[in-house]
Design an enzyme around this catalytic site. Structure first.
Site, PDB file in Angstrom:
ATOM      1  N   CYS A 102      32.640  44.155  99.973  1.00  0.00           N
ATOM      2  CA  CYS A 102      32.646  42.916 100.749  1.00  0.00           C
ATOM      3  C   CYS A 102      34.084  42.608 101.146  1.00  0.00           C
ATOM      4  O   CYS A 102      35.024  43.160 100.565  1.00  0.00           O
ATOM      5  CB  CYS A 102      32.017  41.754  99.977  1.00  0.00           C
ATOM      6  SG  CYS A 102      32.908  41.240  98.509  1.00  0.00           S
ATOM      7  N   HIS A 151      34.586  31.415  96.958  1.00  0.00           N
ATOM      8  CA  HIS A 151      35.839  32.040  96.539  1.00  0.00           C
ATOM      9  C   HIS A 151      36.774  32.248  97.721  1.00  0.00           C
ATOM     10  O   HIS A 151      36.352  32.333  98.876  1.00  0.00           O
ATOM     11  CB  HIS A 151      35.568  33.378  95.840  1.00  0.00           C
ATOM     12  CG  HIS A 151      34.731  34.338  96.646  1.00  0.00           C
ATOM     13  ND1 HIS A 151      33.351  34.321  96.612  1.00  0.00           N
ATOM     14  CD2 HIS A 151      35.068  35.335  97.501  1.00  0.00           C
ATOM     15  CE1 HIS A 151      32.884  35.285  97.391  1.00  0.00           C
ATOM     16  NE2 HIS A 151      33.906  35.904  97.949  1.00  0.00           N
TER      17      HIS A 151
END
Length: 636
Positions: free
Chosen positions: A181, A67
């Site tokens: 994250c 991603h």
């Protein structure tokens, strides 16, 4: 927004042809580009590869979720791809990946998109869904699998919220956790879902705070933290830790929250965590932090730098444009004054923002205001017990930022005795007032006077040198421009050259200081271009801007680099700037203008030699920095 709005049929590859990781990434990106979701292939691919360098997105169980969040993405989407034979994607469990979910998120994605991404990520820990996806043949099959998984989850959760926030005595153990994250669009929510699922299976209550693209959600309260048996932090970025003081704590990478949720919960319930002490050195609490004392200092610095960079880049580029326009329209034209003033206003925030967010990283939100004000005082010549025209610049800003964070943490410890009924007074009155007084006092009575004394000494020394040895003086002035990039040495050298120019109308010394001031940002631009693996993505992007800032005599473009790595950046810059300044005097270069960098090249005497002095100094400085700086850990 529903998951089917992200998982579009025309963005599915039901038979991925790729046999390697690189081929798989390219094949999926090509699909995105062909569909129009990704508008700049190379920019998006760069984001995907950088995320893979941080840690593999092959999370195990034959799933990978590459991603990237970038302005090359037109709209949020998830591309599903299925490989019959599997692809070696460096997955954590070593197994080939058969199911791919490549996420494309635009900068500033709205909450509806982010919530749908979070929901999709959370579903992927369901083994039934994963097994069903492996047998799909058509895009409709894929959508049906997700619809069934959503329906099953809604049935299970029909009479309870996604997470229980009930900390009443019900006989069940209770754990709190934080998941985070860097991108916050996939792993954060998978770890959340995995921890909740594992806790539910063990009949344990849990609340998971997420720190993703939407910001902090399900924020833990003081009562919940106090009640909890322990704390699990699964994070790859800095999260607020002081609130866990005295609690049993495990600190792990976010991927452990996905793959080792059972183990982490068992460790907490078996009291195998480490007691976290927020005000102590972390040497004896290895699991309560992800790095050494110096690593924490670096994180605090980077927090300030990342918030300062937009001001450097935006203000600097606009100011550079104004210098270009000045050549054609003159210094009194609105076409010059408007962009120049805008750039100047942006630059006036550099040091306050740097100091404020360094302070915030150390002392949380209560330290932000004292840090900003202390940074502002570092830019003000009059903010001192002595009258001076000097400022302490970015060095003073660093002192203010770290001092504000440390002072506020001290105040938190000193006022722990305040009763709970008066807790609200601390962030509203005690911390801001006393924090500001302490930081302001430090800057007013110590930092600014010290730099004023340094400035006076430097100016006196330069005046005593005279102009007898032009090359030596040019070398000294050029080097001084790079020592503190706006502090007393830089200002003293520039003021000395301006005074000489005003009295003699000779631009010889102006050439030395202008060349010396151009070289630091140009050196960082050269180093980040030739040795990109030695710099972070943020630094590489800043390096591109520094080509323009350097050519425009905007030395401040190098401040973020000097802040993060002062020894290498300042020493290499001083060497290059000193050489450039000395060469300007050896070749008798004269620049009869107080600013403009290479944009005033037509006004200079010995134009080619002026240009050569800049290039030689910048190349030497850039080479020293690039060779000296070690590779980043993830690129070794």
């Amino acid at each position: 927004m529903e998951i089917r709005d992200l998982l579009q049929k025309d963005l599915m590859i039901m038979n991925l042809k790729a046999t390697t990781k690189a081929e798989a990434i390219d094949e999926m990106i090509d699909k995105y580009v062909a569909s129009g979701v990704v508008t700049d292939r190379e920019t998006y691919k760069k984001g995907i590869l950088e995320r893979e360098q941080e840690s593999t997105t092959g999370i195990g169980d034959e799933i990978a979720m590459p991603h990237a969040k970038t302005n090359a993405v037109k709209e949020a989407a998830v591309l599903f791809a299925k490989s019959s034979n599997g692809v070696d994607f460096d997955a954590l469990d070593g197994k080939p990946v058969k199911l791919f979910f490549m996420i494309a998120a635009p900068e500033g994605a709205n909450n509806a998109h982010l919530q749908a991404l979070a929901k999709l990520s959370g579903l992927l820990i369901d083994p039934t869904l994963v097994n069903n996806l492996k047998s799909t043949q058509t895009p409709d099959d894929v959508l049906k699998c997700f619809e069934d998984a959503e329906a099953a989850k809604e049935t299970v959760d029909a009479n309870e919220e996604k997470q229980s926030t009930n900390v009443d005595a019900d006989g069940k153990p209770f754990i709190v956790a934080v998941s985070a994250c860097p991108n916050g669009i996939a792993h954060t929510y998978m770890a959340e879902a995995a921890l909740i699922k594992a806790a539910k299976e063990k009949n344990i209550d849990i609340k998971v705070e997420t720190n993703g693209s939407e910001g902090v959600k399900n924020k833990l309260t003081a009562a919940e933290i106090e009640k909890a048996d322990g704390v699990i932090v699964t994070a790859d970025k800095k999260v607020a830790m002081a609130r866990f003081d005295g609690k049993q704590l495990l600190n792990r990478p976010v991927i452990d929250g996905i793959n080792k949720a059972d183990q982490l919960i068992d460790q907490i319930e078996n009291n195998e965590g480490t007691t976290f002490h927020s005000t102590e050195s972390n040497d004896d609490t290895e699991e309560a932090t992800d790095g050494s004392f110096w690593n924490e200092i670096y994180k605090d610095l980077m927090n300030g730098i990342s918030h300062m960079l937009p001001f450097v880049v935006g203000g600097g580029i606009i100011m550079a444009i104004s210098f270009m326009l000045e050549r054609y329209v003159g210094q009194n034209s609105m076409w010059f004054t408007f962009p120049n003033n805008i750039g100047t206003y942006a630059f006036s925030f550099l040091i306050p923002i740097l100091a404020g967010f360094i302070a915030q990283a150390i002392g949380d939100l209560p330290a932000l205001m004292p840090g900003v004000v202390g940074g502002f005082m570092a830019t003000q010549a009059a903010a001192s017990v002595v009258h001076t025209t000097s400022v302490s610049g970015f060095i003073g800003g660093l002192i203010a930022g770290f001092a504000a964070g440390v002072f506020v943490n001290f105040l938190k410890k000193a006022f722990k005795w305040v009763p709970k009924s008066l807790e609200g007074l601390k962030p509203m009155l005690i911390y801001p007032i006393l924090g500001l007084l302490l930081v302001g006092g430090l800057m007013f009575f110590i930092v600014n006077p010290v730099f004023a004394a340094v400035n006076a000494w430097v100016t006196s020394f330069l005046e005593s040198m005279g102009t007898g040895n032009a090359v030596l003086l040019g070398t000294l002035l050029g080097g001084m421009m790079a020592i503190d990039m706006g502090g007393p040495f830089n200002k003293a050298a520039y003021a000395f050259a301006i005074a000489a120019f005003t009295s003699t109308k000779s631009g010889n010394l102006m050439a030395a200081v202008m060349i010396g001031g151009m070289i630091p940002p140009l050196a960082t631009a050269i180093a980040t271009t030739i040795w990109p693996k030695k710099f972070t993505q943020q630094e590489r992007e800043a390096g591109i801007s520094n080509w323009v800032l350097g050519l425009s005599f905007i030395t401040e473009g190098a401040i973020p680099f000097a802040t993060a790595d002062p020894l290498r950046v300042i020493i290499s810059s001083v060497i290059g700037s000193a050489i450039g300044g000395g060469l300007s005097q050896l070749w008798k270069v004269s620049v009869p203008a107080p600013h403009g960098g290479l944009w005033v090249l037509p006004l200079a005497d010995h134009k080619l030699l002026y240009f050569a002095a800049v290039v030689i100094g910048a190349v030497i400085a850039g080479a020293i920095l690039g060779i000296w700086k070690p590779k980043l850990e993830e690129n070794k």
